[in-house]
Write a protein that holds these residues in place. Structure first.
Motif, PDB file in Angstrom:
ATOM      1  N   SER A  97       0.839  -1.192   0.000  1.00  0.00           N
ATOM      2  CA  SER A  97       0.000   0.000   0.000  1.00  0.00           C
ATOM      3  C   SER A  97       0.878   1.247   0.000  1.00  0.00           C
ATOM      4  CB  SER A  97      -0.907  -0.014   1.232  1.00  0.00           C
ATOM      5  OG  SER A  97      -1.655   1.173   1.307  1.00  0.00           O
ATOM      6  N   SER A  98       0.269   2.391  -0.242  1.00  0.00           N
ATOM      7  CA  SER A  98       1.021   3.646  -0.213  1.00  0.00           C
ATOM      8  C   SER A  98       0.540   4.542   0.933  1.00  0.00           C
ATOM      9  CB  SER A  98       0.853   4.389  -1.541  1.00  0.00           C
ATOM     10  OG  SER A  98      -0.513   4.719  -1.735  1.00  0.00           O
ATOM     11  N   TYR A  99      -0.341   4.009   1.843  1.00  0.00           N
ATOM     12  CA  TYR A  99      -0.908   4.887   2.867  1.00  0.00           C
ATOM     13  C   TYR A  99      -1.285   4.112   4.125  1.00  0.00           C
ATOM     14  CZ  TYR A  99      -3.630   8.817   4.674  1.00  0.00           C
ATOM     15  OH  TYR A  99      -4.097   9.860   5.427  1.00  0.00           O
ATOM     16  N   TYR A 100      -0.991   4.708   5.263  1.00  0.00           N
ATOM     17  CA  TYR A 100      -1.489   4.178   6.536  1.00  0.00           C
ATOM     18  C   TYR A 100      -1.843   5.364   7.427  1.00  0.00           C
ATOM     19  CZ  TYR A 100      -2.182   1.789  10.866  1.00  0.00           C
ATOM     20  OH  TYR A 100      -2.775   1.326  12.008  1.00  0.00           O
ATOM     21  N   GLU A 101      -2.967   5.272   8.122  1.00  0.00           N
ATOM     22  CA  GLU A 101      -3.376   6.348   9.023  1.00  0.00           C
ATOM     23  C   GLU A 101      -4.049   5.756  10.248  1.00  0.00           C
ATOM     24  OE1 GLU A 101      -6.070   9.176   7.324  1.00  0.00           O
ATOM     25  OE2 GLU A 101      -6.160  10.389   9.148  1.00  0.00           O
ATOM     26  N   ASP A 102      -3.772   6.335  11.399  1.00  0.00           N
ATOM     27  CA  ASP A 102      -4.459   5.949  12.636  1.00  0.00           C
ATOM     28  C   ASP A 102      -4.721   7.229  13.422  1.00  0.00           C
ATOM     29  OD1 ASP A 102      -5.612   4.427  14.588  1.00  0.00           O
ATOM     30  OD2 ASP A 102      -3.821   3.253  15.064  1.00  0.00           O
ATOM     31  N   SER A 103      -5.742   7.197  14.260  1.00  0.00           N
ATOM     32  CA  SER A 103      -6.062   8.402  15.032  1.00  0.00           C
ATOM     33  C   SER A 103      -6.659   8.023  16.381  1.00  0.00           C
ATOM     34  CB  SER A 103      -7.046   9.285  14.254  1.00  0.00           C
ATOM     35  OG  SER A 103      -8.234   8.567  13.991  1.00  0.00           O
ATOM     36  N   LYS A 104      -6.573   8.942  17.319  1.00  0.00           N
ATOM     37  CA  LYS A 104      -7.182   8.785  18.643  1.00  0.00           C
ATOM     38  C   LYS A 104      -7.961  10.052  18.945  1.00  0.00           C
ATOM     39  CE  LYS A 104      -5.059   4.923  19.663  1.00  0.00           C
ATOM     40  NZ  LYS A 104      -5.813   3.678  19.554  1.00  0.00           N
ATOM     41  N   TYR A 105      -9.212   9.907  19.336  1.00  0.00           N
ATOM     42  CA  TYR A 105     -10.015  11.043  19.767  1.00  0.00           C
ATOM     43  C   TYR A 105     -10.154  10.946  21.280  1.00  0.00           C
ATOM     44  CZ  TYR A 105     -11.302  12.145  14.931  1.00  0.00           C
ATOM     45  OH  TYR A 105     -11.278  12.515  13.610  1.00  0.00           O
ATOM     46  N   VAL A 106      -9.722  11.973  21.971  1.00  0.00           N
ATOM     47  CA  VAL A 106      -9.665  11.953  23.433  1.00  0.00           C
ATOM     48  C   VAL A 106     -10.671  12.960  23.988  1.00  0.00           C
ATOM     49  CG1 VAL A 106      -8.143  12.209  25.437  1.00  0.00           C
ATOM     50  CG2 VAL A 106      -7.201  11.420  23.247  1.00  0.00           C
ATOM     51  N   TYR A 107     -11.496  12.510  24.927  1.00  0.00           N
ATOM     52  CA  TYR A 107     -12.508  13.387  25.541  1.00  0.00           C
ATOM     53  C   TYR A 107     -11.938  13.998  26.818  1.00  0.00           C
ATOM     54  CZ  TYR A 107     -15.743  11.555  22.143  1.00  0.00           C
ATOM     55  OH  TYR A 107     -16.353  11.239  20.954  1.00  0.00           O
ATOM     56  N   TYR A 108     -11.880  15.319  26.857  1.00  0.00           N
ATOM     57  CA  TYR A 108     -11.238  16.009  27.985  1.00  0.00           C
ATOM     58  C   TYR A 108     -11.772  15.553  29.332  1.00  0.00           C
ATOM     59  CZ  TYR A 108      -9.000  19.550  24.992  1.00  0.00           C
ATOM     60  OH  TYR A 108      -8.214  20.190  24.080  1.00  0.00           O
ATOM     61  N   LYS A 109     -13.098  15.398  29.451  1.00  0.00           N
ATOM     62  CA  LYS A 109     -13.663  15.146  30.784  1.00  0.00           C
ATOM     63  C   LYS A 109     -13.293  13.765  31.312  1.00  0.00           C
ATOM     64  CE  LYS A 109     -17.472  18.345  30.222  1.00  0.00           C
ATOM     65  NZ  LYS A 109     -17.738  18.255  28.759  1.00  0.00           N
ATOM     66  N   ASP A 110     -12.934  12.849  30.418  1.00  0.00           N
ATOM     67  CA  ASP A 110     -12.497  11.528  30.869  1.00  0.00           C
ATOM     68  C   ASP A 110     -11.161  11.593  31.606  1.00  0.00           C
ATOM     69  OD1 ASP A 110     -14.565   9.933  30.015  1.00  0.00           O
ATOM     70  OD2 ASP A 110     -13.691   9.522  28.051  1.00  0.00           O
ATOM     71  N   TYR A 111     -10.346  12.575  31.270  1.00  0.00           N
ATOM     72  CA  TYR A 111      -8.948  12.587  31.725  1.00  0.00           C
ATOM     73  C   TYR A 111      -8.566  13.928  32.344  1.00  0.00           C
ATOM     74  CZ  TYR A 111      -9.074   8.605  28.572  1.00  0.00           C
ATOM     75  OH  TYR A 111      -9.406   7.438  27.956  1.00  0.00           O
ATOM     76  N   PRO A 112      -9.127  14.251  33.516  1.00  0.00           N
ATOM     77  CA  PRO A 112      -8.806  15.556  34.118  1.00  0.00           C
ATOM     78  C   PRO A 112      -7.419  15.551  34.761  1.00  0.00           C
ATOM     79  CG  PRO A 112     -10.155  14.286  35.614  1.00  0.00           C
ATOM     80  CD  PRO A 112     -10.012  13.450  34.366  1.00  0.00           C
ATOM     81  N   CYS A 113      -6.856  16.725  34.906  1.00  0.00           N
ATOM     82  CA  CYS A 113      -5.600  16.851  35.646  1.00  0.00           C
ATOM     83  C   CYS A 113      -5.909  16.830  37.143  1.00  0.00           C
ATOM     84  CB  CYS A 113      -4.899  18.151  35.268  1.00  0.00           C
ATOM     85  SG  CYS A 113      -4.088  18.040  33.654  1.00  0.00           S
TER      86      CYS A 113
END
Lengths: 284, 151
Positions: B102-118
């Motif tokens: 193949s000539s292409y690979y893509e991956d992504s992560k969508y992160v929800y702010y409220k799941d991971y508070p400081c």
């Protein structure tokens, strides 16, 4: 022969003019319900139904910009939210995806839970400033996972007083939500409305993220094309009450990601084990 | 009065651009970093990105070439969010994801702010997407490292 391009041209110009008028709306002006629904199709109604604890009797558009709503919440909280003495804030995050229960950070062994409860005790002085605080993140099984503590020395030992600005009242209003929506598009895509729940008036904040291409999050089958969130505040006290995040998938279906609930209690004193933390035995 | 086809086309394009710019008023913060190189004379591009929105932030990894190669993807990819007190509030690592011929690979992560508070008193310092890409043509390999940290 030339009629079709003229029709297309006129249609495009009318559409453009409509958008210019919509985008040029000044802060404080009302967005009509129809305009809001055009910008955010179907999502609002479904979120209201999904929030079981909120049964709106009447909804009214709030004629304020995101920055104005933010300021109104801060003012209301200053007057009504915190009182001198101990305040306990309990945040409960329930995640509805199928991802792992927790993740371990390999560099330091830190655990990041999927579902969590964060209990924070705050000591508020007569000027309504937080002078000491203790916070613990627990799993749903009650295991303590992460503790943080701060004090200016007026209660127990002096512990990292330079961090106290991050513990003040505004931090518990989730104002970063407003900062991000203003950064995203000046708050134009967010909608604000008042609903009634019994004797309480709640502020409903709706915002949606549109992605240029579909992507993925752990525990959700299928690609996500946008995400939307509804948060509720007590409009009298400014208190953040609850919020829900939802993903919109490529087939148009919605998947709930999480639900965050926040409770504020006015306690005469924290438990003895929490008081003991301020004597210096806690490991940071 | 519009008299020729070129003028009409120009006006249509202007109207189209006007519409697109009005639609495109929302803008995510963040950005991307791309590294290019070549493997056996075939140009490759290795990209990492982070973009922030109101309720979420997204991270992605993209590997691409101008023509198909044997293996294209990444050997490892880490996405994290770190707070001002140096506590990780989000962390995920994936390994050896790729496409063949193949000539292409893509991956992504969508992160929800409220799941991971400081933790109390801290706020988000950095969000990051980093790791080694993989470009393999027959028995030749390239593993360029690309890191994008926002802000």
């Amino acid at each position: 022969m030339y009629r079709k391009p003229y029709i297309v041209l006129i249609a495009l110009l009318v559409l453009a003019a409509g958008f210019i008028l919509l985008m040029a709306q000044k802060p404080g002006e009302a967005k009509s319900e129809a305009a809001a629904q055009t910008a955010l199709p179907t999502a609002v109604g479904e979120v209201i139904q999904a929030a079981q604890s909120v049964t709106p009797v009447m909804a009214a558009e709030v004629e304020m910009s995101a920055a104005q709503v933010r300021e109104a919440l801060v003012e209301r909280a200053k007057q009504h939210l915190f009182k001198p003495g101990w305040v306990m804030v309990r945040e409960t995050l329930t995640n509805f995806t199928n991802r792992e229960e927790y993740v371990v950070v390999p560099m330091n062994g830190q655990i990041i839970p999927k579902n969590w409860v964060r209990e924070t005790w705050l000591l508020v002085n007569e000027d309504l400033k937080v002078v000491a605080g203790y916070s613990v993140v627990k799993s749903f099984k009650g295991e303590p996972l992460l503790e943080t503590i701060v004090s200016d020395g007026s209660f127990g030992k002096m512990i990292q007083p330079e961090n106290l600005p991050g513990w003040q009242e505004e931090h518990w209003l989730y104002l970063d939500l407003f900062e991000r929506m203003i950064e995203y598009d000046g708050g134009k895509s967010a909608t604000f409305s008042l609903i009634e729940q019994g004797a309480k008036r709640l502020l409903r904040v709706f915002s949606q993220d549109f992605y240029p291409s579909a992507g993925y999050t752990e525990g959700v089958e299928g690609a996500i094309v946008s995400s939307f969130s509804t948060s509720y505040y007590d409009w009298e006290t400014g208190q953040f009450l609850l919020s829900e995040d939802w993903a919109v998938l490529t087939d148009g279906s919605h998947k709930q990601i999480n639900r965050l609930e926040v409770e504020v209690e006015y306690s005469p004193a924290p438990p003895a084990e929490v008081v003991a933390r301020f004597t210096g035995e806690i490991k940071q | 009065m519009i008299t020729n086809r070129h003028q009409k086309r120009l006006i249509l394009w202007l109207a189209f651009i006007l519409l697109v710019t009005q639609f495109g008023e929302s803008s995510a913060g963040g950005g991307s970093k791309t590294v290019s190189g070549s493997i056996s004379g075939i140009t490759y591009f290795a990209e990492k990105s982070v973009y922030t929105y109101t309720n979420t932030w997204t991270a992605s990894v993209k590997s691409s070439t101008v023509t198909n190669i044997s293996i294209i993807g990444y050997t490892w990819w880490t996405v994290y969010q770190i707070c001002t007190n140096d506590v990780y509030s989000y962390y995920i690592r994936s390994e050896n994801k790729n496409n063949r011929n193949s000539s292409y690979y893509e991956d992504s992560k969508y992160v929800y702010y409220k799941d991971y508070p400081c933790p109390g008193g801290s706020y988000i310092k950095k969000t990051a997407s980093l790791g080694n890409h993989q470009f393999t043509l027959n028995s030749t390999h390239q593993y360029p490292y690309v890191e994008y940290v926002y802000p």
